[in-house]
Design an enzyme around this catalytic site. Structure first.
Site, PDB file in Angstrom:
ATOM      1  N   LEU A 202      12.534 -19.516  -4.248  1.00  0.00           N
ATOM      2  CA  LEU A 202      11.679 -18.622  -3.468  1.00  0.00           C
ATOM      3  C   LEU A 202      10.236 -18.865  -4.406  1.00  0.00           C
ATOM      4  O   LEU A 202      10.210 -18.690  -5.524  1.00  0.00           O
ATOM      5  CB  LEU A 202      12.052 -17.373  -3.678  1.00  0.00           C
ATOM      6  CG  LEU A 202      11.110 -16.057  -3.186  1.00  0.00           C
ATOM      7  CD1 LEU A 202      10.710 -16.088  -1.828  1.00  0.00           C
ATOM      8  CD2 LEU A 202      11.843 -14.811  -3.793  1.00  0.00           C
TER       9      LEU A 202
ATOM     10  N   ASP B 250       0.851  -1.235  -0.022  1.00  0.00           N
ATOM     11  CA  ASP B 250       0.003   0.036   0.059  1.00  0.00           C
ATOM     12  C   ASP B 250       0.772   1.357   0.103  1.00  0.00           C
ATOM     13  O   ASP B 250       2.054   1.219   0.405  1.00  0.00           O
ATOM     14  CB  ASP B 250      -1.157   0.049   1.293  1.00  0.00           C
ATOM     15  CG  ASP B 250      -1.973   0.911   0.997  1.00  0.00           C
ATOM     16  OD1 ASP B 250      -2.388   1.370   0.243  1.00  0.00           O
ATOM     17  OD2 ASP B 250      -2.705   1.055   2.160  1.00  0.00           O
TER      18      ASP B 250
ATOM     19  N   HIS C 260       2.690   3.215  -9.025  1.00  0.00           N
ATOM     20  CA  HIS C 260       2.757   1.878  -9.103  1.00  0.00           C
ATOM     21  C   HIS C 260       3.977   1.283  -9.854  1.00  0.00           C
ATOM     22  O   HIS C 260       4.542   0.348  -9.492  1.00  0.00           O
ATOM     23  CB  HIS C 260       1.298   1.451 -10.080  1.00  0.00           C
ATOM     24  CG  HIS C 260       0.093   1.800  -9.411  1.00  0.00           C
ATOM     25  ND1 HIS C 260      -0.165   1.452  -8.182  1.00  0.00           N
ATOM     26  CD2 HIS C 260      -0.901   2.380  -9.646  1.00  0.00           C
ATOM     27  CE1 HIS C 260      -1.394   2.059  -7.570  1.00  0.00           C
ATOM     28  NE2 HIS C 260      -1.980   2.589  -8.992  1.00  0.00           N
TER      29      HIS C 260
HETATM   30  C1  IPE Z   1      -1.314   0.132  -3.473  1.00  0.00           C
HETATM   31  O1  IPE Z   1      -1.154   1.363  -3.495  1.00  0.00           O
HETATM   32  C2  IPE Z   1      -1.214  -0.597  -5.007  1.00  0.00           C
HETATM   33  C3  IPE Z   1      -2.449  -1.061  -5.332  1.00  0.00           C
HETATM   34  C4  IPE Z   1      -3.922  -1.274  -4.773  1.00  0.00           C
HETATM   35  C5  IPE Z   1      -2.495  -1.746  -6.797  1.00  0.00           C
HETATM   36  P1  IPE Z   1      -2.445   2.429  -3.443  1.00  0.00           P
HETATM   37  O2  IPE Z   1      -2.680   2.527  -4.977  1.00  0.00           O
HETATM   38  O3  IPE Z   1      -3.444   1.785  -2.501  1.00  0.00           O
HETATM   39  O4  IPE Z   1      -1.785   3.640  -3.113  1.00  0.00           O
HETATM   40  P2  IPE Z   1      -2.706   4.751  -1.931  1.00  0.00           P
HETATM   41  O5  IPE Z   1      -3.349   3.917  -0.829  1.00  0.00           O
HETATM   42  O6  IPE Z   1      -3.535   5.687  -3.029  1.00  0.00           O
HETATM   43  O7  IPE Z   1      -1.530   5.772  -1.490  1.00  0.00           O
HETATM   44 MG    MG Z   2      -4.229   2.166  -0.737  1.00  0.00          MG
END
Ligand code: IPE
Ligand code: MG
Length: 223
Positions: free
Chosen positions: A113, A2, A19
């Site tokens: 792994l 997250d 991402h």
């Molecule tokens: C997590 O990061 C990645 C996925 C769910 C693909 P987020 O996209 O939830 O990032 P925030 O929570 O908005 O910072």
């Molecule tokens: Mg998130």
């Protein structure tokens, strides 16, 4: 994993860039995990609830996943990493399924792994799916449908099978919730919460989590 979006926003970048940076954190993690002798890692990449996001972000996440796998497959394979997928195949775009299936097939005998990509994964969906599959199998084999379901029978149908129960769950980005992740498998997991945003998660972050784990006394309900 997250915090990708917040990482990007805090730097004035598009969420997609977060991402992309998050994918680099997976690269680091795979190498560190091998070095530290970890055997199984499950990554929460896309949940059954993430479909609520704008279509363009969903598309970007799947495109990135395809790119991630296709670019690294040979390298991942040469390191002895086994790729597994956990989650429903139902809504995953066919292009993404193609990459995942190819990666799973190529790496299935690797033993160093296991990286389990939880994609279109939700634990409630998994539990219902497992129960329904178990009942289907009973029917096919003309077994007693009303016999009580035992853990051993049920667990075979979890998306994560044959992975063992989780030892340590790491939740990044300061949130203190489970968000429908591996509810069955974390029954007795140790949990580590960190404020670190996923794209910033590095070797030191992993060491912090493992050091914390090292000091936990696990009793599994005993004394
Ligand atoms: C997590 O990061 C990645 C996925 C769910 C693909 P987020 O996209 O939830 O990032 P925030 O929570 O908005 O910072
Ligand atoms: Mg998130």
């Amino acid at each position: 994993m997250d915090g990708n979006g917040r990482w990007a926003t805090s730097k004035g970048l598009k969420r997609t860039e977060g991402h992309r940076e998050g994918a680099k954190a997976i690269d680091r993690l795979m190498d560190d995990a091998i070095e530290f002798g970890l055997k199984n890692i499950s990554l929460y990449a896309f949940s059954t609830e993430n479909w609520k996001r704008p279509v363009l972000e969903v598309k970007a996440i799947f495109d990135l996943l395809i790119e991630f796998i296709n670019e690294r497959l040979d390298n991942i394979h040469s390191k002895g990493i086994c790729i597994q997928h956990s989650g429903s195949r139902k809504r995953i775009p066919s292009s993404a399924l193609k990459s995942i299936d190819a990666a799973v097939a190529k790496t299935k005998k690797n033993k160093i792994l296991t990286i389990n990509f939880c994609l279109n994964y939700g634990s409630k969906d998994e539990i219902l799916h497992a129960f329904n599959e178990a009942m289907k199998e009973r029917k096919i084999n003309r077994k007693d449908l009303s016999a009580p379901m035992k853990e051993r029978e049920f667990e075979k149908y979890l998306y994560t099978y044959p992975l063992p129960a989780v030892d340590l769950l790491i939740r990044t980005a300061g949130e203190q919730r489970i968000s429908n992740f591996l509810l069955w498998q974390i029954a007795y997991s140790e949990i580590f919460f960190t404020n670190t945003l996923w794209p910033d998660f590095n070797r030191d972050s992993l060491v912090d989590a493992l050091k914390s784990y090292e000091h936990r006394v696990r009793k599994f309900g005993g004394l």
